[in-house]
Design a protein around this motif. Structure first.
Motif, PDB file in Angstrom:
ATOM      1  N   ALA A  76       0.849  -1.191   0.000  1.00 55.33           N
ATOM      2  CA  ALA A  76       0.000   0.000   0.000  1.00 55.33           C
ATOM      3  C   ALA A  76       0.884   1.240   0.000  1.00 55.33           C
ATOM      4  O   ALA A  76       1.965   1.249   0.586  1.00 55.33           O
ATOM      5  N   SER A  77       0.412   2.287  -0.647  1.00 53.58           N
ATOM      6  CA  SER A  77       1.136   3.552  -0.663  1.00 53.58           C
ATOM      7  C   SER A  77       1.152   4.154   0.743  1.00 53.58           C
ATOM      8  O   SER A  77       0.151   4.114   1.457  1.00 53.58           O
ATOM      9  N   SER A  78       2.275   4.729   1.113  1.00 54.07           N
ATOM     10  CA  SER A  78       2.354   5.391   2.421  1.00 54.07           C
ATOM     11  C   SER A  78       1.825   6.824   2.354  1.00 54.07           C
ATOM     12  O   SER A  78       1.618   7.441   3.388  1.00 54.07           O
ATOM     13  N   CYS A  79       1.592   7.335   1.140  1.00 48.69           N
ATOM     14  CA  CYS A  79       1.135   8.714   0.978  1.00 48.69           C
ATOM     15  C   CYS A  79      -0.322   8.819   0.527  1.00 48.69           C
ATOM     16  O   CYS A  79      -1.014   9.749   0.909  1.00 48.69           O
ATOM     17  N   ASP A  80      -0.762   7.886  -0.307  1.00 50.85           N
ATOM     18  CA  ASP A  80      -2.099   7.944  -0.890  1.00 50.85           C
ATOM     19  C   ASP A  80      -2.879   6.702  -0.477  1.00 50.85           C
ATOM     20  O   ASP A  80      -2.571   5.593  -0.918  1.00 50.85           O
ATOM     21  N   LYS A  81      -3.883   6.870   0.364  1.00 52.54           N
ATOM     22  CA  LYS A  81      -4.617   5.730   0.902  1.00 52.54           C
ATOM     23  C   LYS A  81      -5.344   4.926  -0.167  1.00 52.54           C
ATOM     24  O   LYS A  81      -5.687   3.775   0.048  1.00 52.54           O
ATOM     25  N   ASP A  82      -5.587   5.505  -1.342  1.00 47.42           N
ATOM     26  CA  ASP A  82      -6.330   4.833  -2.402  1.00 47.42           C
ATOM     27  C   ASP A  82      -5.439   4.106  -3.402  1.00 47.42           C
ATOM     28  O   ASP A  82      -5.927   3.543  -4.372  1.00 47.42           O
ATOM     29  N   LEU A  83      -4.136   4.072  -3.178  1.00 44.46           N
ATOM     30  CA  LEU A  83      -3.191   3.497  -4.123  1.00 44.46           C
ATOM     31  C   LEU A  83      -2.488   2.290  -3.515  1.00 44.46           C
ATOM     32  O   LEU A  83      -2.032   2.344  -2.374  1.00 44.46           O
ATOM     33  N   PHE A  84      -2.415   1.177  -4.276  1.00 45.01           N
ATOM     34  CA  PHE A  84      -1.633   0.022  -3.850  1.00 45.01           C
ATOM     35  C   PHE A  84      -1.150  -0.743  -5.075  1.00 45.01           C
ATOM     36  O   PHE A  84      -1.670  -0.581  -6.176  1.00 45.01           O
ATOM     37  N   ALA A  85      -0.119  -1.563  -4.905  1.00 45.50           N
ATOM     38  CA  ALA A  85       0.461  -2.335  -5.996  1.00 45.50           C
ATOM     39  C   ALA A  85       0.422  -3.818  -5.650  1.00 45.50           C
ATOM     40  O   ALA A  85       0.543  -4.196  -4.483  1.00 45.50           O
ATOM     41  N   THR A  86       0.237  -4.649  -6.687  1.00 49.45           N
ATOM     42  CA  THR A  86       0.278  -6.098  -6.497  1.00 49.45           C
ATOM     43  C   THR A  86       1.221  -6.719  -7.521  1.00 49.45           C
ATOM     44  O   THR A  86       1.305  -6.271  -8.659  1.00 49.45           O
ATOM     45  N   ALA A  87       1.941  -7.750  -7.098  1.00 50.57           N
ATOM     46  CA  ALA A  87       2.708  -8.617  -7.991  1.00 50.57           C
ATOM     47  C   ALA A  87       2.002  -9.963  -7.943  1.00 50.57           C
ATOM     48  O   ALA A  87       1.697 -10.469  -6.859  1.00 50.57           O
ATOM     49  N   TYR A  88       1.730 -10.542  -9.124  1.00 48.83           N
ATOM     50  CA  TYR A  88       0.903 -11.745  -9.164  1.00 48.83           C
ATOM     51  C   TYR A  88       1.217 -12.588 -10.395  1.00 48.83           C
ATOM     52  O   TYR A  88       1.862 -12.127 -11.343  1.00 48.83           O
ATOM     53  N   THR A  89       0.758 -13.834 -10.358  1.00 53.88           N
ATOM     54  CA  THR A  89       0.878 -14.722 -11.505  1.00 53.88           C
ATOM     55  C   THR A  89      -0.512 -15.116 -11.970  1.00 53.88           C
ATOM     56  O   THR A  89      -1.448 -15.223 -11.177  1.00 53.88           O
ATOM     57  N   ASN A  90      -0.619 -15.298 -13.279  1.00 52.79           N
ATOM     58  CA  ASN A  90      -1.832 -15.849 -13.873  1.00 52.79           C
ATOM     59  C   ASN A  90      -1.411 -16.637 -15.117  1.00 52.79           C
ATOM     60  O   ASN A  90      -0.222 -16.925 -15.291  1.00 52.79           O
ATOM     61  N   LYS A  91      -2.335 -16.983 -15.992  1.00 57.09           N
ATOM     62  CA  LYS A  91      -2.016 -17.808 -17.166  1.00 57.09           C
ATOM     63  C   LYS A  91      -0.993 -17.146 -18.091  1.00 57.09           C
ATOM     64  O   LYS A  91      -0.283 -17.825 -18.815  1.00 57.09           O
ATOM     65  N   GLN A  92      -0.913 -15.827 -18.067  1.00 56.57           N
ATOM     66  CA  GLN A  92       0.040 -15.104 -18.907  1.00 56.57           C
ATOM     67  C   GLN A  92       1.431 -15.013 -18.269  1.00 56.57           C
ATOM     68  O   GLN A  92       2.360 -14.525 -18.886  1.00 56.57           O
ATOM     69  N   GLY A  93       1.583 -15.426 -17.033  1.00 57.68           N
ATOM     70  CA  GLY A  93       2.873 -15.366 -16.350  1.00 57.68           C
ATOM     71  C   GLY A  93       2.865 -14.350 -15.218  1.00 57.68           C
ATOM     72  O   GLY A  93       1.833 -14.072 -14.621  1.00 57.68           O
TER      73      GLY A  93
END
Length: 118
Positions: free
Chosen positions: A84-101
């Motif tokens: 989660a962003s430490s500055c913007d409560k509405d922003l977060f990032a995910t790293a993930y896998t699916n069928k495309q890699g």
């Protein structure tokens, strides 16, 4: 005198109460929403091969000592890491896998608290 071991000690001000939140699937990661200044919130991402994965936004209430979901959202793959962003409560990032890699996305919660990829 007994040596200090760090952490919680008998006789400390720590309460014996606890709060729990259950997920339908296993989770690999959780991040505190530091950008949320009004309450204690966390983001949790599920990690399952055969089911639809989810992002849960949960909130801890000090008054009721309970944990409740404020939102549960579909996610396009197994969440391996999130932040989660430490500055913007509405922003977060995910790293993930699916069928495309392997993939990485930055998400923003809109005014209706629905995530969209940036």
């Amino acid at each position: 005198a007994e040596p200090s071991r760090g952490g919680m000690h008998a006789g400390s001000d720590f309460k014996d109460n606890s709060a729990a939140y259950g997920l339908n699937y296993e989770a690999r990661c959780m991040s505190s929403r530091l950008g949320e200044r009004e309450c204690h919130q966390f983001i949790v991402g599920t990690h399952t091969l055969r089911e639809k994965n989810e992002i849960h936004i949960i909130e801890y209430s000090e008054d009721s000592e309970q944990v409740d979901a404020t939102g549960v959202y579909s996610h396009p793959g197994e969440v391996w890491q999130l932040e989660a962003s430490s500055c913007d409560k509405d922003l977060f990032a995910t790293a993930y896998t699916n069928k495309q890699g392997w993939n990485c996305s930055i998400w923003r919660l809109d005014e209706n608290q629905q995530p969209s990829a940036e």
